[in-house]
Design a protein around this motif. Structure first.
Motif, mmCIF file in Angstrom:
data_model
loop_
_atom_site.group_PDB
_atom_site.id
_atom_site.type_symbol
_atom_site.label_atom_id
_atom_site.label_comp_id
_atom_site.label_asym_id
_atom_site.label_seq_id
_atom_site.Cartn_x
_atom_site.Cartn_y
_atom_site.Cartn_z
ATOM 1 N N MET A 1 -21.258 -18.805 -7.703
ATOM 2 C CA MET A 1 -20.551 -17.743 -6.991
ATOM 3 C C MET A 1 -19.536 -17.092 -7.930
ATOM 4 O O MET A 1 -18.733 -17.774 -8.544
ATOM 5 C CB MET A 1 -19.807 -18.332 -5.778
ATOM 6 N N THR A 2 -19.631 -15.797 -8.042
ATOM 7 C CA THR A 2 -18.592 -15.065 -8.769
ATOM 8 C C THR A 2 -18.216 -13.821 -7.966
ATOM 9 O O THR A 2 -18.988 -13.328 -7.146
ATOM 10 C CB THR A 2 -19.069 -14.609 -10.163
ATOM 11 N N VAL A 3 -17.014 -13.375 -8.215
ATOM 12 C CA VAL A 3 -16.525 -12.118 -7.637
ATOM 13 C C VAL A 3 -16.397 -11.144 -8.796
ATOM 14 O O VAL A 3 -15.742 -11.448 -9.798
ATOM 15 C CB VAL A 3 -15.151 -12.328 -6.961
ATOM 16 N N LYS A 4 -17.037 -9.984 -8.666
ATOM 17 C CA LYS A 4 -16.996 -8.998 -9.745
ATOM 18 C C LYS A 4 -16.391 -7.689 -9.252
ATOM 19 O O LYS A 4 -16.805 -7.152 -8.219
ATOM 20 C CB LYS A 4 -18.403 -8.731 -10.290
ATOM 21 N N VAL A 5 -15.418 -7.202 -10.010
ATOM 22 C CA VAL A 5 -14.853 -5.873 -9.792
ATOM 23 C C VAL A 5 -15.125 -5.109 -11.091
ATOM 24 O O VAL A 5 -14.617 -5.482 -12.149
ATOM 25 C CB VAL A 5 -13.344 -5.952 -9.501
ATOM 26 N N GLU A 6 -15.960 -4.069 -10.985
ATOM 27 C CA GLU A 6 -16.418 -3.367 -12.184
ATOM 28 C C GLU A 6 -16.085 -1.877 -12.113
ATOM 29 O O GLU A 6 -16.477 -1.196 -11.174
ATOM 30 C CB GLU A 6 -17.929 -3.557 -12.355
ATOM 31 N N HIS A 7 -15.347 -1.415 -13.090
ATOM 32 C CA HIS A 7 -15.013 0.013 -13.243
ATOM 33 C C HIS A 7 -14.456 0.615 -11.954
ATOM 34 O O HIS A 7 -14.801 1.736 -11.569
ATOM 35 C CB HIS A 7 -16.240 0.795 -13.723
ATOM 36 N N LEU A 8 -13.578 -0.141 -11.291
ATOM 37 C CA LEU A 8 -13.024 0.305 -10.008
ATOM 38 C C LEU A 8 -11.912 1.324 -10.224
ATOM 39 O O LEU A 8 -10.895 1.036 -10.859
ATOM 40 C CB LEU A 8 -12.503 -0.897 -9.223
ATOM 41 N N THR A 9 -12.131 2.504 -9.702
ATOM 42 C CA THR A 9 -11.115 3.557 -9.667
ATOM 43 C C THR A 9 -10.958 3.967 -8.214
ATOM 44 O O THR A 9 -11.952 4.182 -7.517
ATOM 45 C CB THR A 9 -11.538 4.770 -10.515
ATOM 46 N N GLY A 10 -9.730 4.040 -7.748
ATOM 47 C CA GLY A 10 -9.561 4.406 -6.336
ATOM 48 C C GLY A 10 -8.109 4.586 -5.962
ATOM 49 O O GLY A 10 -7.203 4.512 -6.798
ATOM 50 N N GLY A 11 -7.907 4.840 -4.673
ATOM 51 C CA GLY A 11 -6.573 5.087 -4.154
ATOM 52 C C GLY A 11 -6.669 5.799 -2.826
ATOM 53 O O GLY A 11 -7.600 5.581 -2.048
ATOM 54 N N TYR A 12 -5.725 6.681 -2.597
ATOM 55 C CA TYR A 12 -5.623 7.377 -1.319
ATOM 56 C C TYR A 12 -5.795 8.871 -1.579
ATOM 57 O O TYR A 12 -5.149 9.420 -2.468
ATOM 58 C CB TYR A 12 -4.266 7.100 -0.683
ATOM 59 N N GLY A 13 -6.662 9.500 -0.828
ATOM 60 C CA GLY A 13 -6.904 10.921 -1.067
ATOM 61 C C GLY A 13 -7.637 11.125 -2.379
ATOM 62 O O GLY A 13 -8.502 10.347 -2.758
#
Length: 245
Positions: A1-13
């Protein structure tokens, strides 16, 4: 089991708060998510929970992509928020039942898992009480109990110690260690760095919407050139504009 967050860009609006975030969490580890207020910790957590839609990037838990199967993805995690979310019209027992229903756990199994937790947090005689009347610390304990009856792959815990008494804090830490030993993963956002240094296997330091250091304490020292320094000292260095990789 692994958790991967890849190239995450985000926010509000339309304006990104976090930019090109990349990290991987392994099973059987506690990872401390640390950073100044406004660094992007809560935004990262909200994306991982599926409460915000990324502008770019990919999120997976145990190979399940949030975009492909959001319900299965969400059942792989549980969440303890910084501020307790309590329903005025539900008793403590009904909060446990509601959590069980959300995760397809039968009520008997949920109560079997809940009983030792209720005893640890001294709420075993409060099942018929409405937690809306509890103190903040007691409400936080309700959140902890509901999160830990789920038994998911990933626990996301946001400032878990706010409002808890010393016994509650130690019980919370003991539960996290227990889950680590069961090969679960814990991501804990906290400002209490001495506790994080003692209990976390690795540390993810964020600043201005980006990851500025990630690794165990020795790796952080290497990345920052701060040999022999504490987590507190490393944190202050990188968030005050010190050199980081």
């Amino acid at each position: 089991m692994t958790v991967k967050v890849e190239h995450l860009t985000g926010g509000y609006g339309k304006r990104p708060v976090i930019k090109d975030i990349n990290f991987e969490l392994r099973k059987g580890e506690i990872v401390g998510l640390i950073g100044l207020n406004g660094a992007g910790k809560s935004t990262t957590i909200k994306h991982m929970l599926g409460l915000l839609t990324p502008m770019e990037g990919q999120l997976t838990i145990s190979g399940i992509d949030i975009k492909q199967d959001v319900e299965s993805y969400r059942r792989k995690l549980s969440y303890i928020p910084e501020s307790p979310v309590i329903y005025d019209e539900l008793t403590l027992q009904e909060h446990i039942n509601m959590t069980a229903m959300a995760y397809n756990i039968n009520k008997e199994e949920a109560m079997k898992r809940a009983r030792p937790l209720l005893k640890i947090f001294r709420l075993e005689n409060e099942l018929d009480i409405f937690p809306s009347h509890f103190s903040k610390g007691m409400k936080q304990k309700v959140m902890i109990i509901c999160a830990f009856i789920v038994d998911p792959d990933l626990y996301i815990i946001d400032e878990p110690f706010l409002g808890l008494d010393p016994l509650g804090i130690q019980s919370m830490l003991d539960l996290m260690v227990e889950k680590k030993e069961e090969e679960r993963t814990v991501l804990m956002s906290t400002h209490i760095l001495a506790t994080a240094e003692k209990y976390c296997d690795r540390f993810l330091i964020m600043d201005k919407g980006q990851i500025v250091a990630f690794g165990d304490i020795d790796e952080l020292r290497d990345q920052t050139g701060l040999s022999g320094k504490t987590l507190d000292e490393i944190y202050i260095h990188v968030t005050q504009g010190g050199q980081h990789s």
